[in-house]
Scaffold this motif. Sequence first.
Motif, PDB file in Angstrom:
ATOM      1  N   ARG A 227       0.815  -1.206   0.000  1.00  0.00           N
ATOM      2  CA  ARG A 227       0.000   0.000   0.000  1.00  0.00           C
ATOM      3  C   ARG A 227       0.856   1.267   0.000  1.00  0.00           C
ATOM      4  NH1 ARG A 227      -5.524  -0.364   3.210  1.00  0.00           N
ATOM      5  NH2 ARG A 227      -5.850   1.192   1.601  1.00  0.00           N
ATOM      6  N   PRO A 228       1.658   1.475  -1.043  1.00  0.00           N
ATOM      7  CA  PRO A 228       2.528   2.658  -1.075  1.00  0.00           C
ATOM      8  C   PRO A 228       1.776   3.953  -1.338  1.00  0.00           C
ATOM      9  CG  PRO A 228       2.710   1.460  -3.135  1.00  0.00           C
ATOM     10  CD  PRO A 228       1.845   0.620  -2.238  1.00  0.00           C
ATOM     11  N   GLY A 229       0.533   3.877  -1.815  1.00  0.00           N
ATOM     12  CA  GLY A 229      -0.249   5.088  -2.056  1.00  0.00           C
ATOM     13  C   GLY A 229      -0.223   5.552  -3.490  1.00  0.00           C
ATOM     14  N   VAL A 230      -1.013   4.910  -4.376  1.00  0.00           N
ATOM     15  CA  VAL A 230      -1.067   5.362  -5.765  1.00  0.00           C
ATOM     16  C   VAL A 230      -1.808   6.689  -5.832  1.00  0.00           C
ATOM     17  CG1 VAL A 230      -0.979   2.999  -6.663  1.00  0.00           C
ATOM     18  CG2 VAL A 230      -3.186   4.071  -6.263  1.00  0.00           C
ATOM     19  N   THR A 231      -1.363   7.572  -6.719  1.00  0.00           N
ATOM     20  CA  THR A 231      -1.933   8.918  -6.791  1.00  0.00           C
ATOM     21  C   THR A 231      -2.319   9.361  -8.194  1.00  0.00           C
ATOM     22  OG1 THR A 231       0.377   9.692  -6.744  1.00  0.00           O
ATOM     23  CG2 THR A 231      -0.877   9.839  -4.696  1.00  0.00           C
ATOM     24  N   GLY A 232      -2.019   8.573  -9.210  1.00  0.00           N
ATOM     25  CA  GLY A 232      -2.380   8.946 -10.572  1.00  0.00           C
ATOM     26  C   GLY A 232      -1.949   7.879 -11.547  1.00  0.00           C
ATOM     27  N   CYS A 233      -2.412   7.987 -12.787  1.00  0.00           N
ATOM     28  CA  CYS A 233      -2.010   7.034 -13.818  1.00  0.00           C
ATOM     29  C   CYS A 233      -2.237   7.644 -15.195  1.00  0.00           C
ATOM     30  CB  CYS A 233      -2.757   5.708 -13.686  1.00  0.00           C
ATOM     31  SG  CYS A 233      -4.559   5.820 -13.748  1.00  0.00           S
TER      32      CYS A 233
ATOM     33  N   GLY B 205       0.908   1.905 -25.079  1.00  0.00           N
ATOM     34  CA  GLY B 205       0.957   0.540 -24.564  1.00  0.00           C
ATOM     35  C   GLY B 205       1.632   0.383 -23.224  1.00  0.00           C
ATOM     36  N   VAL B 206       1.982   1.469 -22.567  1.00  0.00           N
ATOM     37  CA  VAL B 206       2.591   1.411 -21.237  1.00  0.00           C
ATOM     38  C   VAL B 206       1.709   2.196 -20.266  1.00  0.00           C
ATOM     39  CG1 VAL B 206       4.581   2.026 -19.818  1.00  0.00           C
ATOM     40  CG2 VAL B 206       4.921   1.153 -22.131  1.00  0.00           C
ATOM     41  N   ILE B 207       1.371   1.559 -19.139  1.00  0.00           N
ATOM     42  CA  ILE B 207       0.593   2.215 -18.089  1.00  0.00           C
ATOM     43  C   ILE B 207       1.564   2.696 -17.022  1.00  0.00           C
ATOM     44  CG2 ILE B 207      -1.311   1.998 -16.458  1.00  0.00           C
ATOM     45  CD1 ILE B 207      -2.125  -0.571 -18.000  1.00  0.00           C
ATOM     46  N   SER B 208       1.556   3.988 -16.755  1.00  0.00           N
ATOM     47  CA  SER B 208       2.400   4.558 -15.709  1.00  0.00           C
ATOM     48  C   SER B 208       1.528   4.920 -14.514  1.00  0.00           C
ATOM     49  CB  SER B 208       3.135   5.792 -16.219  1.00  0.00           C
ATOM     50  OG  SER B 208       4.044   5.447 -17.251  1.00  0.00           O
ATOM     51  N   VAL B 209       1.984   4.547 -13.320  1.00  0.00           N
ATOM     52  CA  VAL B 209       1.238   4.793 -12.090  1.00  0.00           C
ATOM     53  C   VAL B 209       2.142   5.558 -11.126  1.00  0.00           C
ATOM     54  CG1 VAL B 209       0.001   3.749 -10.153  1.00  0.00           C
ATOM     55  CG2 VAL B 209      -0.074   2.651 -12.410  1.00  0.00           C
ATOM     56  N   SER B 210       1.680   6.728 -10.686  1.00  0.00           N
ATOM     57  CA  SER B 210       2.473   7.533  -9.753  1.00  0.00           C
ATOM     58  C   SER B 210       2.222   7.079  -8.321  1.00  0.00           C
ATOM     59  CB  SER B 210       2.133   9.019  -9.914  1.00  0.00           C
ATOM     60  OG  SER B 210       0.745   9.247  -9.797  1.00  0.00           O
ATOM     61  N   ILE B 211       3.297   7.036  -7.550  1.00  0.00           N
ATOM     62  CA  ILE B 211       3.250   6.631  -6.144  1.00  0.00           C
ATOM     63  C   ILE B 211       3.969   7.717  -5.355  1.00  0.00           C
ATOM     64  CG2 ILE B 211       3.871   4.838  -4.491  1.00  0.00           C
ATOM     65  CD1 ILE B 211       3.739   2.833  -6.807  1.00  0.00           C
ATOM     66  N   ALA B 212       3.201   8.670  -4.866  1.00  0.00           N
ATOM     67  CA  ALA B 212       3.770   9.904  -4.325  1.00  0.00           C
ATOM     68  C   ALA B 212       4.638   9.661  -3.102  1.00  0.00           C
ATOM     69  CB  ALA B 212       2.652  10.891  -3.992  1.00  0.00           C
TER      70      ALA B 212
ATOM     71  N   ALA C   9       7.315  14.255  -5.296  1.00  0.00           N
ATOM     72  CA  ALA C   9       6.068  13.505  -5.177  1.00  0.00           C
ATOM     73  C   ALA C   9       5.136  13.860  -6.330  1.00  0.00           C
ATOM     74  CB  ALA C   9       5.393  13.810  -3.850  1.00  0.00           C
ATOM     75  N   VAL C  10       4.706  12.843  -7.072  1.00  0.00           N
ATOM     76  CA  VAL C  10       3.862  13.070  -8.246  1.00  0.00           C
ATOM     77  C   VAL C  10       2.428  12.641  -7.939  1.00  0.00           C
ATOM     78  CG1 VAL C  10       3.448  12.392 -10.645  1.00  0.00           C
ATOM     79  CG2 VAL C  10       5.782  12.796  -9.839  1.00  0.00           C
ATOM     80  N   GLY C  11       1.484  13.501  -8.316  1.00  0.00           N
ATOM     81  CA  GLY C  11       0.069  13.206  -8.145  1.00  0.00           C
ATOM     82  C   GLY C  11      -0.568  12.758  -9.444  1.00  0.00           C
ATOM     83  N   ARG C  12      -1.446  13.598  -9.987  1.00  0.00           N
ATOM     84  CA  ARG C  12      -2.179  13.234 -11.193  1.00  0.00           C
ATOM     85  C   ARG C  12      -1.298  13.299 -12.430  1.00  0.00           C
ATOM     86  NH1 ARG C  12      -5.692  10.350  -8.584  1.00  0.00           N
ATOM     87  NH2 ARG C  12      -7.741  11.293  -8.243  1.00  0.00           N
TER      88      ARG C  12
ATOM     89  N   ILE D 165       2.798  15.378 -15.803  1.00  0.00           N
ATOM     90  CA  ILE D 165       2.645  14.987 -14.413  1.00  0.00           C
ATOM     91  C   ILE D 165       2.590  16.239 -13.555  1.00  0.00           C
ATOM     92  CG2 ILE D 165       3.765  12.765 -14.751  1.00  0.00           C
ATOM     93  CD1 ILE D 165       6.322  13.944 -13.567  1.00  0.00           C
ATOM     94  N   ALA D 166       1.789  16.206 -12.503  1.00  0.00           N
ATOM     95  CA  ALA D 166       1.664  17.328 -11.577  1.00  0.00           C
ATOM     96  C   ALA D 166       2.205  16.902 -10.220  1.00  0.00           C
ATOM     97  CB  ALA D 166       0.207  17.763 -11.455  1.00  0.00           C
ATOM     98  N   THR D 167       3.125  17.676  -9.669  1.00  0.00           N
ATOM     99  CA  THR D 167       3.692  17.312  -8.379  1.00  0.00           C
ATOM    100  C   THR D 167       2.790  17.768  -7.233  1.00  0.00           C
ATOM    101  OG1 THR D 167       4.985  19.334  -7.985  1.00  0.00           O
ATOM    102  CG2 THR D 167       5.988  17.623  -9.370  1.00  0.00           C
ATOM    103  N   ILE D 168       2.920  17.069  -6.100  1.00  0.00           N
ATOM    104  CA  ILE D 168       2.175  17.420  -4.881  1.00  0.00           C
ATOM    105  C   ILE D 168       3.144  17.498  -3.705  1.00  0.00           C
ATOM    106  CG2 ILE D 168      -0.106  16.635  -5.607  1.00  0.00           C
ATOM    107  CD1 ILE D 168       0.439  13.949  -4.297  1.00  0.00           C
ATOM    108  N   ASN D 169       4.291  18.099  -3.963  1.00  0.00           N
ATOM    109  CA  ASN D 169       5.330  18.179  -2.941  1.00  0.00           C
ATOM    110  C   ASN D 169       4.910  19.002  -1.728  1.00  0.00           C
ATOM    111  OD1 ASN D 169       7.476  16.650  -4.216  1.00  0.00           O
ATOM    112  ND2 ASN D 169       7.580  18.297  -5.717  1.00  0.00           N
TER     113      ASN D 169
END
Length: 385
Positions: free
Chosen positions: A290-296, A301-308, A340-343, A353-357
């Motif tokens: 449970r690292p905390g996904v925050t966006g994708c 063909g590649v799915i990127s998922v941000s984990i802030a 830290a990256v959000g959406r 990518i939008a940061t949520i620092n």
Amino acid sequence: MLLPLAGPMPRTSSRVRALTAAAAAALLALPLTGCADFSDQDRSRQAGPFSSVPERGGPGQDQPPPPDTEETDPPKGPCVDPNPAVIATCLGTTGGVRPADPAGKTTYVAERRTGKIIISKRYGPQREVAAVPVDGGGDGGLIDFELSPTYLQDQMIYALITTGEDNRIVRIAPGNSVKPILTGIPKGATGNMGSISFVSPSELRVATGNAGNPGAANDPSSLAGKIFSIDPDAPAPRPTMIAAGFGSNVALCPDPLSGTLFVADSGPAGDRLQQVEAGGLRLLWSWADRPGVTGCAVTEGVISVSIASKFRIDSLTAPTNANPTVSEPQASDVKEQFGAVGRMSTFGAAAQIATINKSVPGAPPTTTNDRVAIFAGSASAEDRT
């Protein structure tokens, strides 16, 4: 609990995508005026639809020229970021982000706590194009937004926001005139983060968090923890349920090429990446820690998922008919470059990518926070052949 889809998810039309990109220059010209308050919103909801909104699909207008995206010599000042991938700086805590030109060099981004939508490019100009009053406490506020698919005709922006009473979908007209479209989405101290995405001019897809109540996500009478669609132009839109059982920080990531819809969230069983199918949801990957996904976002063909909280972006090869499973995530450490990256949002072969620092403990104290940047993805997703 999984709710079956009424049918296959439609693919976003090329006209919707083209008009959204072309609207960037028009956004730069929006006037800046005061904001309505929540009582004004509720009164306007009783007044019926805006009379000035042109009928969708009507005659088009000449498209404005694309925004000037040529780089200039770096100016001096505290908001100049040396990272060439950064295209917007000195923002408040961010919510949704959308590319504002086909090359992704211009962006419009929500400031979650202030309720402002900003358009910017590297070294400016940076302008406020709309503002809506929000309750920015906890993880609420201006959560996400979309331009109307016919923005060049109606100049409307749709948003998922938090008020003092609820989460709701609103429509923002020129002059910051705010009209509620769908109210009564549960609000909590946490679990408000959701996502919106147009499928077509008459279908807006909405994902909602569980408002801090896991039981509400599986309650068919609640709009919390769900994916549903509405017709935003209907006088009293009735949600059509698509799927249920979501946790917090629910992020929609449609594949712009195939039309496949993926969704990331933090659920009771862990953080997950799922695919929305005609029969419900298919689990593709879960993060048991449970690292905390925050966006994708999905790019070629590649799915990127941000984990802030871990300051990384995980990239997985998207499933295909030949290979229905995803690859093991390939992690990109982005702490030094972005923090830290959000959406996230797709354009071409990359993502904005939008940061949520400003809201994540331990994030780098960069003087230009918060920011929007271009992320080209990991070097490669794992080859599963």
